[in-house]
Scaffold this motif. Structure first.
Motif, short mmCIF file in Angstrom:
data_model
loop_
_atom_site.label_atom_id
_atom_site.label_comp_id
_atom_site.label_asym_id
_atom_site.label_seq_id
_atom_site.Cartn_x
_atom_site.Cartn_y
_atom_site.Cartn_z
N LEU A 5 0.84 -1.20 0.00
CA LEU A 5 0.00 0.00 0.00
C LEU A 5 0.87 1.25 0.00
O LEU A 5 0.61 2.22 -0.73
CB LEU A 5 -0.88 -0.02 1.26
N GLY A 6 1.92 1.23 0.80
CA GLY A 6 2.79 2.40 0.92
C GLY A 6 3.69 2.61 -0.28
O GLY A 6 4.21 3.70 -0.48
N HIS A 7 3.90 1.55 -1.08
CA HIS A 7 4.83 1.67 -2.21
C HIS A 7 4.15 1.51 -3.56
O HIS A 7 4.82 1.49 -4.59
CB HIS A 7 5.96 0.64 -2.07
N PHE A 8 2.82 1.40 -3.56
CA PHE A 8 2.08 1.22 -4.81
C PHE A 8 2.36 2.35 -5.79
O PHE A 8 2.61 2.12 -6.98
CB PHE A 8 0.58 1.13 -4.52
N ASN A 9 2.37 3.61 -5.28
CA ASN A 9 2.61 4.76 -6.15
C ASN A 9 3.93 4.65 -6.89
O ASN A 9 4.01 4.95 -8.08
CB ASN A 9 2.62 6.04 -5.30
N TYR A 10 4.97 4.20 -6.18
CA TYR A 10 6.29 4.13 -6.81
C TYR A 10 6.31 3.06 -7.90
O TYR A 10 6.95 3.24 -8.94
CB TYR A 10 7.37 3.84 -5.76
N LEU A 11 5.61 1.94 -7.64
CA LEU A 11 5.59 0.88 -8.65
C LEU A 11 4.91 1.38 -9.92
O LEU A 11 5.38 1.15 -11.04
CB LEU A 11 4.87 -0.36 -8.10
N ILE A 12 3.77 2.09 -9.74
CA ILE A 12 3.08 2.63 -10.91
C ILE A 12 3.96 3.66 -11.63
O ILE A 12 4.02 3.68 -12.86
CB ILE A 12 1.73 3.27 -10.49
N VAL A 14 7.18 3.73 -11.81
CA VAL A 14 8.19 3.00 -12.59
C VAL A 14 7.54 2.43 -13.85
O VAL A 14 8.11 2.51 -14.95
CB VAL A 14 8.83 1.87 -11.74
N PHE A 15 6.32 1.90 -13.70
CA PHE A 15 5.63 1.33 -14.87
C PHE A 15 5.38 2.40 -15.93
O PHE A 15 5.65 2.20 -17.12
CB PHE A 15 4.31 0.69 -14.44
N LEU A 16 4.88 3.57 -15.49
CA LEU A 16 4.59 4.64 -16.45
C LEU A 16 5.88 5.14 -17.11
O LEU A 16 5.93 5.39 -18.31
CB LEU A 16 3.91 5.81 -15.73
N MET A 18 8.67 3.45 -17.55
CA MET A 18 9.17 2.46 -18.51
C MET A 18 8.27 2.40 -19.75
O MET A 18 8.75 2.14 -20.84
CB MET A 18 9.26 1.09 -17.83
N SER A 43 5.69 11.04 -15.57
CA SER A 43 5.91 10.05 -14.51
C SER A 43 6.86 10.60 -13.46
O SER A 43 6.72 10.31 -12.27
CB SER A 43 6.43 8.74 -15.10
N PHE A 47 6.10 11.07 -9.43
CA PHE A 47 7.02 10.60 -8.39
C PHE A 47 7.26 11.69 -7.34
O PHE A 47 7.15 11.45 -6.13
CB PHE A 47 8.33 10.16 -9.03
#
Lengths: 146, 360
Positions: A5-12, A14-16, A18, A43, A47
């Protein structure tokens, strides 16, 4: 679960990022490449803004904690948390990333326009904006028209 | 330092939903071969991220993203595909292997690094406890504007913003040098004038609604401009909104009509004047014995003598910051608005030149 939950934003983010990089790398079309670069840039903005978020906070516009809005904001926060995270009894998100990204967005559209303008001139000179076809024209010594 | 876990509240749920939409849009943009589709999807992407920015408490940024991302950049990109082509070629799958490898490796490394970042919303994250917190504590006393984003943008980091304004001006200049100032539109055979359009009854709905919208958009731009100290807004947003009003006029009534009311010469002149005004405010402070862009010294010492203490902040007149910010925001407004108009003129003015060669 709470870590995700706390790191979901960072994963998205990175996805955007990439995704933008992929479009820029794999496309042969200059316009599509500019679109990829623009997505890549947004992106980075996402961040910065994610980093500046403070839970339970509000926009960084000074608010009186005794006002109606201030009381409504503090109603569902523990006094202990407000004292730790807030300034003068109100919790705000960090304004600094907002400043940086605000100007970056406007600069971004201006530089995007320069890139697209170059693509337009390339099209006028070669009749195409596909990198492969332009390389082919250069190889056969047809070269640019103008 | 107490540990922090991101709460699963309404804010977080909306955050996750909106970010998931953005991810889906990026996949769709990557897959489509139609550039028109890609541009419209990017516009939707900007709009969704504007909503997301409100959830993240970034009201000023959301404003900017909504007008710039969903408005101006879509128009410019559409102008660019009008002048180039709207389909991109198919990529052979073999050529996608190397980019795929690069993207996967870079993405993996970034995810690995992201795992060390603080949780979303942590008030004691390093980004939130040093300078950001200092601005929150001192901005209202130092600068006197409730909107801290404006205080940081135009006063604390005024030099930074001067640089950014100059970049926008330089980008406008670059586009104008590449594509011209749109003067080809004026040399073109005259299009039907407004009176003729009214006689023939073309686009009645568009013209009537645009006539109602343009003044309101302009007034809104001025509201955003002068309310920027108190609420979300400022020169960047107001400038783009003003440019949108002018571009709307050009889209409905034709480029030549707009160029008569707002000549390209005026737009490019104001674009330079805005930067000059901004830097000029800095120089005025220098001549009064302060630092560059230190608005405490905007007024000469002589005005401050004999004033009651209630009018002074840190030994300086309280108006210095107010008028300094007002002046530089006006400079930003002029540069941003006229640069966006110049860029639009450059792209739109090129359209009559759609050359017979190529697939146009």
């Amino acid at each position: 679960m709470s870590f995700l939950l706390g790191h979901f934003n960072y994963l998205i983010v990175v996805f955007l990022m990439m995704g933008g990089l992929w479009i820029t790398f794999s496309s042969r079309n200059y316009i599509k490449r500019m679109i990829g670069l623009a997505l890549f840039q947004t992106s980075v903005g996402l961040f910065y803004i994610s980093l500046g978020k403070v839970a339970g906070g509000t926009a960084a516009i000074v608010l009186d904690k005794t006002s109606k809005a201030g009381e409504a904001l503090n109603a569902h926060l523990s006094p202990d948390y407000v004292a730790r995270a807030g300034v003068d009894g109100v919790v705000y998100s960090n304004p600094l990333p907002h400043v940086l990204i605000l100007t970056a967005i406007v600069v971004g559209v201006a530089t995007l326009a320069v890139g697209l303008a170059i693509a337009v001139r390339v099209r006028e000179a070669y009749g195409t904006v596909e990198a492969g076809e332009i390389a082919e024209l250069d190889r056969t010594e047809a070269g640019p028209r103008a | 330092m107490p540990s922090f876990a991101t709460p699963l509240d309404a804010n977080t749920i909306v955050d996750i939903a909106l970010l998931a939409m953005l991810a889906v849009i990026v996949v769709a943009v990557a897959r489509t071969r139609s550039l028109l589709t890609a541009i419209i999807l990017t516009s939707v992407y900007s709009f969704i991220s504007a909503v997301w920015l409100v959830v993240m408490d970034a009201a000023d940024v959301s404003f900017t993203e909504a007008v710039v991302g969903a408005g101006v950049s879509t128009i410019i990109a559409l102008g660019a595909i009008l002048l180039t082509r709207s389909e991109c070629s198919r990529i052979p799958w073999r050529e996608t292997l190397l980019p795929l490898l690069l993207v996967t490796v870079t993405g993996g490394l970034l995810v690995y690094a992201a795992l060390d970042l603080p949780s979303l919303g942590d008030p004691s994250a390093p980004a939130n406890i040093y300078v950001g917190r200092l601005y929150l504590q001192h901005a209202e006393h130092d600068i006197g504007t409730p909107n801290i984003v404006t205080a940081v943008l135009s006063s604390y980091r005024g030099f930074d913003t001067l640089g950014e304004t100059t970049v926008i001006f330089a980008a406008g200049l670059g586009v104008a040098l590449l594509l011209g100032f749109g003067e080809r539109a004026l040399q073109d055979t005259p299009r039907p004038s407004m009176a003729k359009m009214a006689e023939s009854g073309q686009h009645v709905v568009l013209r009537v609604s645009a006539k109602m919208l343009i003044p309101m958009i302009s007034i809104y731009a001025f509201y955003v401009q002068f309310h920027g100290d108190l609420g979300p807004g400022g020169g960047f947003q107001a400038g783009v909104i003003m440019a949108v009003a002018i571009i709307l006029h050009a889209l409905v009534f034709g480029l030549q009509e707009t160029m008569e009311s707002i000549p390209p010469q005026l737009a490019r002149g104001l674009s330079a004047f805005g930067v000059l005004l901004y830097a000029g405010v800095g120089v005025v402070n220098l001549t009064n014995g302060g630092n560059f862009l230190d608005y405490d010294h905007l007024f000469p010492r002589i005005f401050e003598e004999g004033l009651p203490d209630s009018h002074l902040v840190g030994g300086h007149h309280i108006w210095g910051q107010h008028f300094g910010i007002l002046a530089i925001e006006l400079g930003v407004f002029l540069t941003v608005a006229s640069t966006m108009v110049t860029i639009f003129y450059a792209f739109a003015g090129r359209a009559p030149d759609l050359s017979p060669h190529g697939e146009g």
